[in-house]
Design an enzyme around this catalytic site. Structure first.
Site, PDB file in Angstrom:
ATOM      1  N   PRO A  35      29.732  34.928 -22.055  1.00  0.00           N
ATOM      2  CA  PRO A  35      29.552  35.462 -23.411  1.00  0.00           C
ATOM      3  C   PRO A  35      28.085  35.526 -23.801  1.00  0.00           C
ATOM      4  O   PRO A  35      27.288  34.705 -23.351  1.00  0.00           O
ATOM      5  CB  PRO A  35      30.281  34.433 -24.269  1.00  0.00           C
ATOM      6  CG  PRO A  35      30.143  33.150 -23.513  1.00  0.00           C
ATOM      7  CD  PRO A  35      30.132  33.516 -22.048  1.00  0.00           C
ATOM      8  N   ASP A  39      24.579  23.730 -28.598  1.00  0.00           N
ATOM      9  CA  ASP A  39      24.962  25.155 -28.546  1.00  0.00           C
ATOM     10  C   ASP A  39      25.331  25.630 -27.141  1.00  0.00           C
ATOM     11  O   ASP A  39      24.738  25.240 -26.143  1.00  0.00           O
ATOM     12  CB  ASP A  39      23.855  26.044 -29.103  1.00  0.00           C
ATOM     13  CG  ASP A  39      24.311  27.486 -29.229  1.00  0.00           C
ATOM     14  OD1 ASP A  39      25.443  27.704 -29.680  1.00  0.00           O
ATOM     15  OD2 ASP A  39      23.548  28.385 -28.853  1.00  0.00           O
ATOM     16  N   ASP A  99      20.415  34.711 -31.684  1.00  0.00           N
ATOM     17  CA  ASP A  99      21.273  34.212 -30.602  1.00  0.00           C
ATOM     18  C   ASP A  99      21.073  35.066 -29.338  1.00  0.00           C
ATOM     19  O   ASP A  99      22.034  35.394 -28.621  1.00  0.00           O
ATOM     20  CB  ASP A  99      22.748  34.169 -31.016  1.00  0.00           C
ATOM     21  CG  ASP A  99      23.608  33.402 -30.013  1.00  0.00           C
ATOM     22  OD1 ASP A  99      23.048  32.688 -29.153  1.00  0.00           O
ATOM     23  OD2 ASP A  99      24.849  33.522 -30.087  1.00  0.00           O
ATOM     24  N   ARG A 142      16.556  30.384 -21.219  1.00  0.00           N
ATOM     25  CA  ARG A 142      17.090  30.140 -19.857  1.00  0.00           C
ATOM     26  C   ARG A 142      16.178  29.378 -18.901  1.00  0.00           C
ATOM     27  O   ARG A 142      16.567  29.188 -17.748  1.00  0.00           O
ATOM     28  CB  ARG A 142      17.510  31.451 -19.187  1.00  0.00           C
ATOM     29  CG  ARG A 142      18.458  32.328 -19.996  1.00  0.00           C
ATOM     30  CD  ARG A 142      19.754  31.638 -20.329  1.00  0.00           C
ATOM     31  NE  ARG A 142      20.746  32.567 -20.874  1.00  0.00           N
ATOM     32  CZ  ARG A 142      21.723  32.207 -21.684  1.00  0.00           C
ATOM     33  NH1 ARG A 142      21.858  30.943 -22.067  1.00  0.00           N
ATOM     34  NH2 ARG A 142      22.587  33.082 -22.125  1.00  0.00           N
TER      35      ARG A 142
HETATM   36  C1  NCD Z   1      25.358  31.722 -25.642  1.00  0.00           C
HETATM   37  C2  NCD Z   1      24.724  31.639 -24.254  1.00  0.00           C
HETATM   38  O1  NCD Z   1      24.932  32.554 -23.460  1.00  0.00           O
HETATM   39  O2  NCD Z   1      24.007  30.682 -23.978  1.00  0.00           O
HETATM   40  N1  NCD Z   1      26.410  32.680 -25.642  1.00  0.00           N
HETATM   41  C3  NCD Z   1      27.015  33.246 -26.706  1.00  0.00           C
HETATM   42  O3  NCD Z   1      28.024  33.926 -26.520  1.00  0.00           O
HETATM   43  N2  NCD Z   1      26.568  33.127 -27.940  1.00  0.00           N
HETATM   44  C4  NCD Z   1      25.829  30.372 -26.045  1.00  0.00           C
HETATM   45  C5  NCD Z   1      26.080  30.206 -27.521  1.00  0.00           C
HETATM   46  O4  NCD Z   1      25.278  30.650 -28.361  1.00  0.00           O
HETATM   47  O5  NCD Z   1      27.056  29.582 -27.895  1.00  0.00           O
HETATM   48 ZN    ZN Z   2      26.645  29.223 -29.935  1.00  0.00          ZN
HETATM   49 ZN    ZN Z   3      23.435  30.467 -28.908  1.00  0.00          ZN
END
Ligand code: NCD
Ligand code: ZN
Ligand code: ZN
Length: 423
Positions: A322, A153, A305, A65
């Site tokens: 998400p 991503d 992730d 972030r």
């Molecule tokens: C990820 C994010 O918050 O940056 N969120 C997710 O649901 N996985 C984005 C991503 O990995 O696609």
């Molecule tokens: Zn992703």
């Molecule tokens: Zn991701």
């Protein structure tokens, strides 16, 4: 830096097939030797009796972030959480503000991580300018600035012609192109399409949205010779697609997120927005297939992730951002599969160390003498809970919040220096 000896632990190193009670001697940041009963009068000793000593974990999919969304996480808090989870190397995703689509952003991240000095952070650059999916970013310049992979991503790269061009470049550059596979015309909602979405009346992201893009990318890898890396694979059919195209000789690797190995769509009923992630938690049979694919090698590695969000962004499911945090919970989730006899401990560690290193082509993930001393020491039976006290991320968005976990990191060592010690 004095010499460091890790004594009496069970050393597991997938790169050498070692599983043995043996001592390990580290000097000047490098692994010197692995032998029984090492005696070095001047050395500092770590007593690892009853503990497992493994190569430092490598996560090729984390969202830190910074720059731009430091209220969710920053490089320092992300690295603190990473080393507490046993990670010594992270690949950070480029959906920052600004995104990592210019060399200066990549350099900024590496220099911030360097001054924090906990965990190695390698940036992934975007495939397209601004992650907009319209025009390729300058991939050569990003590689020059330290990017070890490319991905948009957070969004899929929908344009097949750009994906083909990126994969052609990947073949020349020897850098993987990673994709978030979900067709954005189909995946417009918030949870898996199925019984739970009907029950709760929530908008959906059907599995075919993921399978379509996964299949397209495997086909493009097959024709171009480029290396495609499928991010966060979640579906039963997706496993078969990857298996099929790997068998044809296409250069495909793929990862699974620990949360998809543990949780299913029903989780949304109790955990609400904290169980929302893209791609979404799926059915039990998808989870089952992912675990099989971990064991048989179709899935190449585990990546967290780690996707921190502020509590104010995790209200109503259909409006929530998400993603789940995951750096401190990956090890306990994998150890649960080991205890259930689904994968061996050696395989679990390979998925966290050697395999991710190979995917991005870095010389890490091994305890061979001469290697950088990146080491994780953990207690496979230690019980603990992720809560206010133990969580080191700035965010707390995970359905595992407050749940008892088994398996905890005791020490993390980076280039021969102790960067984390459990108190
Ligand atoms: C990820 C994010 O918050 O940056 N969120 C997710 O649901 N996985 C984005 C991503 O990995 O696609
Ligand atoms: Zn992703
Ligand atoms: Zn991701």
């Amino acid at each position: 830096m004095p010499k460091l000896i890790i004594k009496g632990g069970r050393v597991l190193d997938p790169s050498q097939g070692i599983d043995e009670e043996i001592d390990l001697c580290i000097d000047k940041g490098v692994i010197k030797r692995l032998e029984k009963d090492i005696l070095e009068p001047e050395a500092e000793i770590i007593d690892a009796q009853g503990l497992i000593v493994a190569p430092g974990f490598i996560d090729i999919h984390a969202h830190l972030r910074e720059p731009g969304q430091e209220y969710k996480e920053d490089i320092e808090s992300g690295c603190r959480s990473a080393v507490a989870g046993g990670y010594t190397t992270l690949v950070c995703m480029p959906n920052t503000e600004p995104p990592i689509d210019k060399p200066w952003v990549a350099r900024y991240i590496e220099s911030r991580a360097c001054s924090v000095g906990l965990c190695k952070v390698l940036p992934a650059g975007t495939i397209t300018e601004g992650r907009k999916g319209k025009k390729l970013a300058d991939l050569w310049a990003l590689k020059e600035a330290g990017c070890v992979a490319f991905t948009d991503d957070g969004s899929p790269l929908m344009d097949s012609s750009l994906m083909k061009k990126a994969l052609e470049l990947s073949a020349q550059m020897e850098v993987p192109i990673m994709n978030h596979c979900e067709d954005d015309r189909l995946a417009v909602g918030s949870i898996n399409e199925g019984e739970v979405s009907s029950l709760l009346g929530l908008s959906t992201r059907p599995p075919e949205a993921e399978d379509l893009l996964n299949a397209r990318d495997c086909i493009l890898a097959y024709y171009t010779g480029g290396h495609v890396h499928i991010q966060h694979l979640t579906t039963e059919l997706g496993v078969e697609i990857v298996r099929e195209f790997k068998a044809k000789g296409a250069k495909i690797t793929c990862e699974v997120n620990p949360n998809h190995l543990l949780l299913t769509e029903e989780e949304v009923i109790g955990a609400g927005a904290n169980a929302r992630v893209n791609p979404p938690l799926r059915r039990k049979r998808d989870r089952e297939k992912l675990i099989e694919a971990l064991a048989d090698g179709t899935i190449d590695c585990v990546a967290t992730d780690h996707a921190p969000h502020h509590p104010s962004e995790k209200g109503l499911v259909d409006r929530a951002m998400p993603g789940m945090i995951g750096l401190q919970t990956a090890l306990p989730i994998l150890l649960e599969l080991v205890r259930e006899g689904r994968i061996s401990l050696m395989r679990a560690l390979e998925l966290l160390t050697l395999k991710p290193a190979q995917i991005i082509g870095i010389d890490r993930g091994s305890l061979k003498p001469g290697s950088a001393a990146d080491i994780t020491i953990f207690d496979a039976d230690r019980r603990w809970t992720l809560n206010e006290e133990t969580n080191l991320s700035k965010s707390r968005n995970t359905p595992l919040w407050g749940r008892e976990l088994v398996g905890r990191v005791i020490y993390t060592i980076k280039d021969g220096r102790i960067v984390y010690k459990l108190h």
